[in-house]
Scaffold this motif. Structure first.
Motif, PDB file in Angstrom:
ATOM      1  N   GLU A 118      71.944  21.962  71.883  1.00  0.00           N
ATOM      2  CA  GLU A 118      70.824  22.032  71.901  1.00  0.00           C
ATOM      3  C   GLU A 118      70.235  22.324  73.370  1.00  0.00           C
ATOM      4  O   GLU A 118      70.472  21.440  74.351  1.00  0.00           O
ATOM      5  CB  GLU A 118      69.933  20.710  71.374  1.00  0.00           C
ATOM      6  CG  GLU A 118      70.312  20.432  69.699  1.00  0.00           C
ATOM      7  CD  GLU A 118      69.499  19.224  69.227  1.00  0.00           C
ATOM      8  OE1 GLU A 118      68.279  19.664  69.125  1.00  0.00           O
ATOM      9  OE2 GLU A 118      70.168  18.167  68.872  1.00  0.00           O
ATOM     10  N   MET A 119      69.628  23.242  73.481  1.00  0.00           N
ATOM     11  CA  MET A 119      68.974  23.756  74.527  1.00  0.00           C
ATOM     12  C   MET A 119      67.847  24.008  74.786  1.00  0.00           C
ATOM     13  O   MET A 119      66.917  24.301  73.892  1.00  0.00           O
ATOM     14  CB  MET A 119      69.811  25.232  75.022  1.00  0.00           C
ATOM     15  CG  MET A 119      71.238  25.009  75.018  1.00  0.00           C
ATOM     16  SD  MET A 119      71.924  26.840  75.420  1.00  0.00           S
ATOM     17  CE  MET A 119      73.831  26.651  75.764  1.00  0.00           C
ATOM     18  N   LEU A 120      67.030  23.849  76.275  1.00  0.00           N
ATOM     19  CA  LEU A 120      65.895  23.949  76.630  1.00  0.00           C
ATOM     20  C   LEU A 120      65.476  24.604  77.772  1.00  0.00           C
ATOM     21  O   LEU A 120      66.351  24.428  78.646  1.00  0.00           O
ATOM     22  CB  LEU A 120      65.107  22.565  76.555  1.00  0.00           C
ATOM     23  CG  LEU A 120      63.456  22.406  77.064  1.00  0.00           C
ATOM     24  CD1 LEU A 120      62.788  23.247  76.287  1.00  0.00           C
ATOM     25  CD2 LEU A 120      63.171  21.152  77.432  1.00  0.00           C
ATOM     26  N   ASP A 121      64.673  25.884  77.886  1.00  0.00           N
ATOM     27  CA  ASP A 121      64.365  26.472  78.939  1.00  0.00           C
ATOM     28  C   ASP A 121      62.914  26.005  79.343  1.00  0.00           C
ATOM     29  O   ASP A 121      61.961  26.269  78.505  1.00  0.00           O
ATOM     30  CB  ASP A 121      64.530  27.879  78.811  1.00  0.00           C
ATOM     31  CG  ASP A 121      63.940  28.797  79.970  1.00  0.00           C
ATOM     32  OD1 ASP A 121      64.193  28.237  81.179  1.00  0.00           O
ATOM     33  OD2 ASP A 121      63.224  29.757  79.816  1.00  0.00           O
ATOM     34  N   ILE A 122      62.621  25.334  80.466  1.00  0.00           N
ATOM     35  CA  ILE A 122      61.308  25.198  80.854  1.00  0.00           C
ATOM     36  C   ILE A 122      60.688  26.036  81.891  1.00  0.00           C
ATOM     37  O   ILE A 122      61.168  26.245  83.019  1.00  0.00           O
ATOM     38  CB  ILE A 122      61.225  23.579  81.615  1.00  0.00           C
ATOM     39  CG1 ILE A 122      61.568  22.623  80.583  1.00  0.00           C
ATOM     40  CG2 ILE A 122      59.802  23.154  81.958  1.00  0.00           C
ATOM     41  CD1 ILE A 122      62.062  21.366  81.055  1.00  0.00           C
ATOM     42  N   GLY A 123      59.550  26.701  81.269  1.00  0.00           N
ATOM     43  CA  GLY A 123      58.995  27.945  82.234  1.00  0.00           C
ATOM     44  C   GLY A 123      59.435  29.016  81.863  1.00  0.00           C
ATOM     45  O   GLY A 123      60.079  29.898  82.827  1.00  0.00           O
ATOM     46  N   LYS A 141      70.952  25.817  69.424  1.00  0.00           N
ATOM     47  CA  LYS A 141      69.617  25.510  68.985  1.00  0.00           C
ATOM     48  C   LYS A 141      68.733  25.570  70.419  1.00  0.00           C
ATOM     49  O   LYS A 141      68.739  24.653  71.103  1.00  0.00           O
ATOM     50  CB  LYS A 141      69.034  24.339  68.194  1.00  0.00           C
ATOM     51  CG  LYS A 141      70.237  24.095  67.032  1.00  0.00           C
ATOM     52  CD  LYS A 141      69.952  22.851  66.310  1.00  0.00           C
ATOM     53  CE  LYS A 141      70.892  22.773  65.370  1.00  0.00           C
ATOM     54  NZ  LYS A 141      70.724  21.116  64.366  1.00  0.00           N
ATOM     55  N   VAL A 142      67.918  26.502  70.529  1.00  0.00           N
ATOM     56  CA  VAL A 142      67.206  26.802  71.707  1.00  0.00           C
ATOM     57  C   VAL A 142      65.757  26.897  71.744  1.00  0.00           C
ATOM     58  O   VAL A 142      65.044  27.417  70.851  1.00  0.00           O
ATOM     59  CB  VAL A 142      67.848  28.266  72.248  1.00  0.00           C
ATOM     60  CG1 VAL A 142      67.114  28.475  73.757  1.00  0.00           C
ATOM     61  CG2 VAL A 142      69.299  28.278  72.149  1.00  0.00           C
ATOM     62  N   LYS A 143      65.121  26.247  72.438  1.00  0.00           N
ATOM     63  CA  LYS A 143      63.845  26.204  72.850  1.00  0.00           C
ATOM     64  C   LYS A 143      63.520  26.614  74.123  1.00  0.00           C
ATOM     65  O   LYS A 143      63.930  26.598  75.162  1.00  0.00           O
ATOM     66  CB  LYS A 143      63.129  24.839  72.652  1.00  0.00           C
ATOM     67  CG  LYS A 143      63.362  24.190  71.361  1.00  0.00           C
ATOM     68  CD  LYS A 143      62.776  22.774  71.297  1.00  0.00           C
ATOM     69  CE  LYS A 143      62.798  22.025  69.662  1.00  0.00           C
ATOM     70  NZ  LYS A 143      61.966  20.977  69.549  1.00  0.00           N
ATOM     71  N   GLY A 144      62.161  27.186  74.347  1.00  0.00           N
ATOM     72  CA  GLY A 144      61.614  27.601  75.565  1.00  0.00           C
ATOM     73  C   GLY A 144      60.227  27.159  75.353  1.00  0.00           C
ATOM     74  O   GLY A 144      59.173  27.253  74.470  1.00  0.00           O
TER      75      GLY A 144
END
Length: 284
Positions: A118-123, A141-144
């Motif tokens: 589970e991955m998250l990119d902030i900005g 599973k990726v969020k931005g």
């Protein structure tokens, strides 16, 4: 001066742009334009110097010349760029992806051994980081997250363009205290250019790319890094990793800040130009 072929166009571009760009950069603009419009290789450019250009190509080149004279980046003129072998839409609402960010993404891809991470990119801006991660780690599973509605619209268009599913949503990187989600990897390339560094920047960046995504106050160079690192410390799973792209001048300070927050196995990594550009830390 009008032009009818590539030889004449080259002469015109060199004459009109010589006070703004280096000759090699001008030649590169021409090569990019003809690759973009006609899929010409550099050999094609040499072999077809005298071929008469179609009216629509002449018009595009004339408009591109005026925009280049006004310091508009060639990527914004095309409305697209390439990142890690993928195509991305770009516009003045998002930063143009940089080669250093490709290095950061490559580091994460090479590092990632977690199944179904589970991955998250902030900005997230254009979405280049999470989209490329999803493309190369399909089970992720990726969020931005981004604070800009315009940037999120662009990011969603890029996910569709590259045929991947990334969950993009609006979120302020400085207001994450009440967010409670668990991730294996958090990554961010947040604003890190000091206000006083504006005078050192080229007009094509300063006058066109979004200041919201670029600048931080001179007295708070790690403003976003500290907020994101605090969030990551609470929201990374055991053995989770935080990755940053950083201002080369603040590598040691970023490492120290992460140490103080309790991150372990911190690595400060240089880019291909030998500048401190990336940091990785882990939680236990």
């Amino acid at each position: 001066m009008s032009f009818k072929n590539i030889r004449q166009l080259t002469t015109l571009f060199q004459s009109e742009l010589k006070e703004i760009y280096a000759q090699e950069e001008i030649r590169n603009f021409i090569a990019l334009i003809f690759d973009y419009k006609l899929s010409y290789s550099k050999v094609d450019l040499l072999m077809k110097q005298e071929d008469e250009l179609a009216a629509d190509i002449i018009l595009f080149c004339e408009e591109a010349l005026e925009k280049l004279k006004n310091h508009i980046p060639i990527q914004y003129i095309f409305g697209e760029t390439e990142f890690y072998g993928l195509k991305f839409n770009v516009n003045p609402a998002v930063l143009i992806p940089r080669p250093e960010t490709e290095e950061l993404v490559h580091w994460i891809i090479e590092d990632c051994k977690t199944p179904d991470p589970e991955m998250l990119d902030i900005g997230t801006g254009s979405g280049c980081i999470p989209i490329t991660l999803k493309k190369n780690i399909p089970d992720a599973k990726v969020k931005g997250w981004d604070i800009s509605d315009e940037a999120l619209t662009t990011a969603r268009s890029n996910a569709a363009l590259n045929n991947v599913m990334v969950d993009f949503c609006k979120q302020n990187a400085l207001e994450l205290k009440d967010v409670n989600e668990a991730f294996d990897i958090i990554v961010s390339n947040p604003p890190y250019v000091l206000e006083k560094e504006k005078e050192l920047m080229h007009d094509n960046v300063l006058n066109n790319e979004p200041h919201l995504a670029l600048f931080v106050p001179d007295n708070q160079p790690l403003l976003f890094y500290h907020a994101i690192a605090e969030f990551a410390k609470s929201n990374l799973k055991p053995s989770g990793k935080l990755y940053f792209e950083i201002n080369e001048a603040f590598g040691d300070e970023t490492v120290e800040m992460m140490e103080q927050l309790g991150f372990e196995n911190i690595v400060l990594k240089k880019d291909l130009f030998g500048k401190d550009r990336m940091v990785r830390g882990e939680v236990n």
